[in-house]
Design a protein around this motif. Sequence first.
Motif, short mmCIF file in Angstrom:
data_model
loop_
_atom_site.label_atom_id
_atom_site.label_comp_id
_atom_site.label_asym_id
_atom_site.label_seq_id
_atom_site.Cartn_x
_atom_site.Cartn_y
_atom_site.Cartn_z
N GLU A 60 0.66 -1.04 0.06
CA GLU A 60 -0.04 -0.19 -0.20
C GLU A 60 1.05 1.35 -0.01
O GLU A 60 0.52 2.74 -0.79
CB GLU A 60 -0.81 0.53 1.15
N ALA A 61 1.71 1.12 1.03
CA ALA A 61 3.33 2.51 0.85
C ALA A 61 4.00 2.69 -0.07
O ALA A 61 4.25 4.13 -1.21
CB ALA A 61 3.78 2.32 2.13
N GLU A 62 4.03 1.66 -1.22
CA GLU A 62 4.48 1.59 -2.59
C GLU A 62 3.22 1.67 -3.61
O GLU A 62 3.63 1.54 -4.93
CB GLU A 62 5.01 0.47 -2.89
N GLN A 63 2.09 1.89 -3.26
CA GLN A 63 0.86 2.11 -4.32
C GLN A 63 0.73 0.73 -4.97
O GLN A 63 0.33 1.61 -6.55
CB GLN A 63 1.22 3.70 -4.63
N VAL A 64 0.96 0.26 -4.82
CA VAL A 64 0.74 -1.35 -5.90
C VAL A 64 -0.94 -1.97 -5.24
O VAL A 64 -1.63 -2.32 -6.13
CB VAL A 64 1.37 -2.50 -5.51
N GLU A 80 -3.04 4.90 -12.14
CA GLU A 80 -3.01 5.62 -10.82
C GLU A 80 -1.81 5.37 -10.06
O GLU A 80 -1.56 5.78 -8.99
CB GLU A 80 -4.22 4.69 -9.11
N LEU A 81 -1.19 4.99 -11.28
CA LEU A 81 0.76 4.78 -10.39
C LEU A 81 1.93 5.60 -10.82
O LEU A 81 2.43 5.38 -11.76
CB LEU A 81 0.66 2.97 -10.73
N PRO A 82 1.28 6.59 -9.76
CA PRO A 82 2.56 7.48 -10.25
C PRO A 82 4.70 6.74 -9.51
O PRO A 82 4.19 5.73 -8.94
CB PRO A 82 2.41 8.90 -8.65
N ARG A 83 4.44 7.78 -10.67
CA ARG A 83 6.66 7.07 -10.39
C ARG A 83 6.96 7.44 -9.31
O ARG A 83 6.73 7.94 -8.72
CB ARG A 83 7.36 7.48 -12.07
N ASN A 84 7.24 6.99 -8.38
CA ASN A 84 8.00 7.02 -7.27
C ASN A 84 9.67 6.88 -6.88
O ASN A 84 10.38 5.82 -6.90
CB ASN A 84 7.37 5.70 -6.29
N GLU A 85 9.60 8.35 -7.35
CA GLU A 85 11.40 8.99 -6.80
C GLU A 85 11.74 8.23 -5.92
O GLU A 85 13.79 7.59 -5.91
CB GLU A 85 12.09 9.87 -6.87
N LEU A 86 11.42 8.08 -4.60
CA LEU A 86 12.17 7.29 -3.59
C LEU A 86 12.68 6.35 -3.98
O LEU A 86 13.50 5.63 -3.68
CB LEU A 86 11.66 7.87 -2.38
N ARG A 87 11.62 5.39 -4.37
CA ARG A 87 11.80 3.37 -4.80
C ARG A 87 12.82 3.68 -5.43
O ARG A 87 13.53 2.67 -5.15
CB ARG A 87 9.95 3.33 -4.69
#
Length: 128
Positions: A60-64, A80-87
Amino acid sequence: MVTINKNGNKAYYEQLVLSIKEDILQGILQPGDRIPSVREMAKQLLMNPNTVSKAYKVLEAEQVLVTVKGKGTFVRESGELPRNELRIQQLREQLNDLVVEARHLQVTSEELIGWVQAAEEKLGGHER
């Protein structure tokens, strides 16, 4: 389907996170699909529900995944999946560590590239 290697060296929750992501990449799980509840998944995998809950929270935190109160937990819609730059930065750091270890063990760049290509093929060659 989700699998856990009880004799593996990765934590069970990490294996569950990766297994769910792999199922999504392979098309086994589709956006909008409901996944089993924490208790159902724990029962299926013979795992502690707290371990499954931890994996779901990571996803959920990784928006999966997204949890809808009273309805369940679902694979997030791909739009709805934005690019997660931190990850992505964390992933680059892990890759750097892997390259250092590989070089230390005299694994060639060609071997590493072959491993990446084999992993891509296992996922059906999907590129993001």
